[in-house]
Motif scaffolding. Structure first.
Motif, PDB file in Angstrom:
ATOM      1  N   ILE A 182       0.815  -1.252  -0.240  1.00 13.57           N
ATOM      2  CA  ILE A 182      -0.078   0.088   0.000  1.00 13.57           C
ATOM      3  C   ILE A 182       0.740   1.264  -0.068  1.00 13.57           C
ATOM      4  CG2 ILE A 182      -1.733   1.254   1.279  1.00 13.57           C
ATOM      5  CD1 ILE A 182      -2.751  -1.566   2.365  1.00 13.57           C
ATOM      6  N   LYS A 183       1.975   1.180   0.644  1.00 11.43           N
ATOM      7  CA  LYS A 183       2.823   2.524   0.899  1.00 11.43           C
ATOM      8  C   LYS A 183       3.438   2.533  -0.547  1.00 11.43           C
ATOM      9  CE  LYS A 183       4.442   2.063   5.526  1.00 11.43           C
ATOM     10  NZ  LYS A 183       5.560   1.633   6.663  1.00 11.43           N
ATOM     11  N   ALA A 184       3.631   1.447  -1.625  1.00 10.95           N
ATOM     12  CA  ALA A 184       4.211   1.627  -2.824  1.00 10.95           C
ATOM     13  C   ALA A 184       3.267   2.246  -3.584  1.00 10.95           C
ATOM     14  CB  ALA A 184       4.424   0.072  -3.374  1.00 10.95           C
ATOM     15  N   TYR A 185       2.006   1.987  -3.393  1.00  9.13           N
ATOM     16  CA  TYR A 185       0.732   2.779  -4.161  1.00  9.13           C
ATOM     17  C   TYR A 185       0.878   4.317  -3.847  1.00  9.13           C
ATOM     18  CZ  TYR A 185      -4.035   3.893  -5.344  1.00  9.13           C
ATOM     19  OH  TYR A 185      -5.339   4.408  -5.851  1.00  9.13           O
ATOM     20  N   LYS A 192      -1.108   0.927 -11.995  1.00  8.77           N
ATOM     21  CA  LYS A 192      -0.595  -0.477 -11.801  1.00  8.77           C
ATOM     22  C   LYS A 192      -0.615  -0.873 -10.152  1.00  8.77           C
ATOM     23  CE  LYS A 192       3.385  -3.811 -12.457  1.00  8.77           C
ATOM     24  NZ  LYS A 192       4.806  -3.652 -12.764  1.00  8.77           N
ATOM     25  N   ASP A 193       0.040   0.214  -9.408  1.00  7.99           N
ATOM     26  CA  ASP A 193       0.087  -0.206  -8.020  1.00  7.99           C
ATOM     27  C   ASP A 193      -1.352   0.037  -7.410  1.00  7.99           C
ATOM     28  OD1 ASP A 193       2.781  -0.903  -7.669  1.00  7.99           O
ATOM     29  OD2 ASP A 193       3.243   1.473  -7.567  1.00  7.99           O
ATOM     30  N   ARG A 194      -2.276   0.896  -8.151  1.00  6.87           N
ATOM     31  CA  ARG A 194      -3.604   0.844  -7.426  1.00  6.87           C
ATOM     32  C   ARG A 194      -4.394  -0.485  -7.687  1.00  6.87           C
ATOM     33  NH1 ARG A 194      -7.717   4.959  -6.865  1.00  6.87           N
ATOM     34  NH2 ARG A 194      -9.822   4.150  -7.716  1.00  6.87           N
ATOM     35  N   GLU A 195      -4.310  -1.127  -9.113  1.00  8.02           N
ATOM     36  CA  GLU A 195      -4.814  -2.207  -8.985  1.00  8.02           C
ATOM     37  C   GLU A 195      -4.365  -3.386  -8.351  1.00  8.02           C
ATOM     38  OE1 GLU A 195      -7.929  -4.604 -10.511  1.00  8.02           O
ATOM     39  OE2 GLU A 195      -7.531  -2.296 -10.962  1.00  8.02           O
ATOM     40  N   ALA A 196      -3.223  -3.467  -8.107  1.00  7.44           N
ATOM     41  CA  ALA A 196      -2.683  -4.504  -7.009  1.00  7.44           C
ATOM     42  C   ALA A 196      -3.081  -4.510  -5.754  1.00  7.44           C
ATOM     43  CB  ALA A 196      -1.029  -4.028  -6.888  1.00  7.44           C
ATOM     44  N   GLN A 197      -4.039  -3.542  -5.354  1.00  4.53           N
ATOM     45  CA  GLN A 197      -4.400  -3.441  -3.951  1.00  4.53           C
ATOM     46  C   GLN A 197      -6.070  -3.986  -4.315  1.00  4.53           C
ATOM     47  OE1 GLN A 197      -2.022  -2.712  -1.974  1.00  4.53           O
ATOM     48  NE2 GLN A 197      -1.098  -1.854  -3.714  1.00  4.53           N
ATOM     49  N   ALA A 198      -6.543  -4.169  -5.507  1.00  5.39           N
ATOM     50  CA  ALA A 198      -7.848  -4.793  -5.485  1.00  5.39           C
ATOM     51  C   ALA A 198      -8.205  -5.817  -4.781  1.00  5.39           C
ATOM     52  CB  ALA A 198      -8.229  -4.962  -6.787  1.00  5.39           C
ATOM     53  N   TRP A 199      -7.089  -6.821  -4.334  1.00  5.92           N
ATOM     54  CA  TRP A 199      -7.237  -8.125  -3.624  1.00  5.92           C
ATOM     55  C   TRP A 199      -7.810  -7.902  -2.254  1.00  5.92           C
ATOM     56  CZ3 TRP A 199      -5.214  -9.780   0.929  1.00  5.92           C
ATOM     57  CH2 TRP A 199      -4.279  -9.083   1.243  1.00  5.92           C
ATOM     58  N   LEU A 200      -7.766  -6.544  -1.855  1.00  7.12           N
ATOM     59  CA  LEU A 200      -8.176  -6.380  -0.626  1.00  7.12           C
ATOM     60  C   LEU A 200      -9.727  -6.085  -0.454  1.00  7.12           C
ATOM     61  CD1 LEU A 200      -5.422  -3.509   0.581  1.00  7.12           C
ATOM     62  CD2 LEU A 200      -5.895  -5.924   1.505  1.00  7.12           C
ATOM     63  N   VAL A 201     -10.374  -6.274  -1.564  1.00  4.26           N
ATOM     64  CA  VAL A 201     -11.748  -6.230  -1.558  1.00  4.26           C
ATOM     65  C   VAL A 201     -12.515  -7.513  -2.106  1.00  4.26           C
ATOM     66  CG1 VAL A 201     -11.723  -3.698  -1.858  1.00  4.26           C
ATOM     67  CG2 VAL A 201     -11.933  -5.200  -3.989  1.00  4.26           C
ATOM     68  N   THR A 202     -11.587  -8.274  -2.174  1.00  4.60           N
ATOM     69  CA  THR A 202     -12.084  -9.940  -2.316  1.00  4.60           C
ATOM     70  C   THR A 202     -12.697 -10.600  -1.406  1.00  4.60           C
ATOM     71  OG1 THR A 202     -10.002 -11.159  -2.239  1.00  4.60           O
ATOM     72  CG2 THR A 202     -10.383  -9.824  -4.321  1.00  4.60           C
ATOM     73  N   ASN A 237     -17.983   0.140  -6.041  1.00  2.00           N
ATOM     74  CA  ASN A 237     -17.386   0.210  -4.855  1.00  2.00           C
ATOM     75  C   ASN A 237     -15.998  -0.117  -4.499  1.00  2.00           C
ATOM     76  OD1 ASN A 237     -17.114  -0.943  -1.631  1.00  2.00           O
ATOM     77  ND2 ASN A 237     -18.782   0.522  -1.867  1.00  2.00           N
ATOM     78  N   LYS A 238     -15.381  -0.677  -5.620  1.00  2.00           N
ATOM     79  CA  LYS A 238     -14.013  -1.089  -5.749  1.00  2.00           C
ATOM     80  C   LYS A 238     -13.272   0.131  -5.603  1.00  2.00           C
ATOM     81  CE  LYS A 238     -11.477  -2.719  -9.114  1.00  2.00           C
ATOM     82  NZ  LYS A 238     -11.204  -3.880 -10.178  1.00  2.00           N
ATOM     83  N   ASP A 239     -13.649   1.153  -6.512  1.00  2.00           N
ATOM     84  CA  ASP A 239     -12.973   2.211  -6.730  1.00  2.00           C
ATOM     85  C   ASP A 239     -13.017   3.130  -5.574  1.00  2.00           C
ATOM     86  OD1 ASP A 239     -11.905   2.169  -9.371  1.00  2.00           O
ATOM     87  OD2 ASP A 239     -13.734   2.112 -10.142  1.00  2.00           O
ATOM     88  N   ILE A 240     -14.279   3.036  -4.933  1.00  2.00           N
ATOM     89  CA  ILE A 240     -14.363   3.919  -3.753  1.00  2.00           C
ATOM     90  C   ILE A 240     -13.492   3.547  -2.715  1.00  2.00           C
ATOM     91  CG2 ILE A 240     -15.743   4.224  -1.651  1.00  2.00           C
ATOM     92  CD1 ILE A 240     -18.304   4.241  -3.648  1.00  2.00           C
ATOM     93  N   GLN A 241     -13.151   2.050  -2.473  1.00  2.00           N
ATOM     94  CA  GLN A 241     -12.012   1.454  -1.654  1.00  2.00           C
ATOM     95  C   GLN A 241     -10.732   1.758  -2.063  1.00  2.00           C
ATOM     96  OE1 GLN A 241     -13.440   0.912   1.138  1.00  2.00           O
ATOM     97  NE2 GLN A 241     -15.694   0.527   0.289  1.00  2.00           N
TER      98      GLN A 241
END
Length: 329
Positions: A182-185, A192-202, A237-241
């Motif tokens: 998240i710090k890298a983002y 790219k780094d934004r999409e890498a955090q998408a796993w957190l909403v799975t 909601n994913k984009d909100i998060q």
């Protein structure tokens, strides 16, 4: 047909009214009636208010003139996380538990048309409390609730009557290895780094937050992640998060101000921390004692959502703390 037979038939088919009289020993004594009344289910009101043009939902319970306890939830849940705690406090305390926009039953406007940030959330909670008429309150802060609550505290330090801190960070020591991606983002802000955090909403991540660090999983209701995931899976909601994950970086430079508030105002503080939490780990709990040396620290053998596992321990601790430090009789 004889008169006797007719009379027998009439008696057999007539409506029967039974009167049952309980023996005196079975009648409830006045003290028993009072006890039953005192343990009656708590009435929780599910209300909404329009704040900055957005419908903001909140759970509210307890006497309107009671000392206020503001419950601020974390990610990815809502005021739902406090559903079992509220009845333990509402006999005496005016309990208010809002849902931030994008969470729970509050509106979730498109992230391109609404600013999803911790500063905005703090301002909205501030306005909500003004609408309710709450001018002083103890705060329960957990996860996202910590920066929301602490921003509110440095805005109105005189209003905070106490703090209950549960896996809510205000120190660099509390941002461990979990936060490195998240710090890298934060540093790059790249797609790219934004999409890498998408796993957190799975769903896998949501279940992890409720179960990791818990020794007895039978204590955790699966309704939690079913409820949360249904809301996370709403369109948009994913984009909100992801916006909020990025905005969390703005909380870190405020840590010195949060800590200054602790030192200067010295609010009575109870820390009840799930020590097995990987998101906000135990090293984030101890630094509070540098600035709040009289804080009461309890490390619990559980994970991130400690209330789901340890309410039987936390409930009495919280109630005792409030009764002693916030609203002594």
């Amino acid at each position: 047909m004889t008169k006797r037979l007719i009379l027998s038939l009439m008696l057999a088919t007539a409506p029967v009214t039974a009167v049952v009289t309980a023996p005196a020993s079975a009648m409830a004594a006045p003290s028993q009636i009072a006890a039953a009344t005192s343990t009656a289910p708590t009435t929780v009101h599910y209300r909404t208010a329009t704040v900055d043009g957005v419908k903001m939902a909140n759970r509210e319970a307890g006497p309107a003139d009671g000392p206020v306890v503001l419950l601020l939830h974390g990610f990815p849940t809502s005021s739902h996380m406090f559903r079992n705690l509220i009845p333990l406090l509402a006999d005496r305390y005016h309990v208010i538990a809002p849902d931030y926009p994008g969470f729970g039953q509050s509106n979730a406007p498109d992230h391109k048309q609404f600013v999803y940030s911790f500063g905005h959330y703090a301002d909205m909670v501030d306005e909500l409390m003004g609408q309710i008429g709450a001018q002083r309150y103890a705060m329960y802060v957990m996860d996202y609730g910590a920066p929301v609550g602490y921003r509110l505290a440095i805005k109105h330090p005189e209003r905070v009557s106490g703090l209950i801190v549960q896996n809510g960070n205000a120190y660099d020591e509390g941002l461990g290895a979990f936060w490195d991606p998240i710090k890298a983002y934060w540093k790059s802000g790249s797609a790219k780094d934004r999409e890498a955090q998408a796993w957190l909403v799975t769903q896998k991540a949501t279940i992890f937050q409720y179960t990791d660090g818990v020794s007895d999983l039978s204590r955790i209701s699966p309704d939690n992640w079913v409820h949360d995931q249904a809301l996370l899976d709403r369109p948009g909601n994913k984009d909100i998060q992801l916006d909020l994950f990025y905005d969390y970086r703005t909380n870190v430079p405020l840590y010195p101000q949060f800590q200054q508030f602790f030192r200067e105002r010295k609010p009575p503080t109870l820390i009840v921390w799930g020590k097995n939490d990987k998101i906000f780990p135990e090293p984030g709990a101890h630094p509070y004692l540098r600035d709040l040396p009289e804080a009461e620290l309890h490390l619990l053998d559980t994970g991130h959502f400690a209330l789901e596992d340890k309410l039987d321990e936390m409930g009495p601790l919280i109630r005792d703390f409030l009764d002693r430090k916030v609203a002594p009789r």
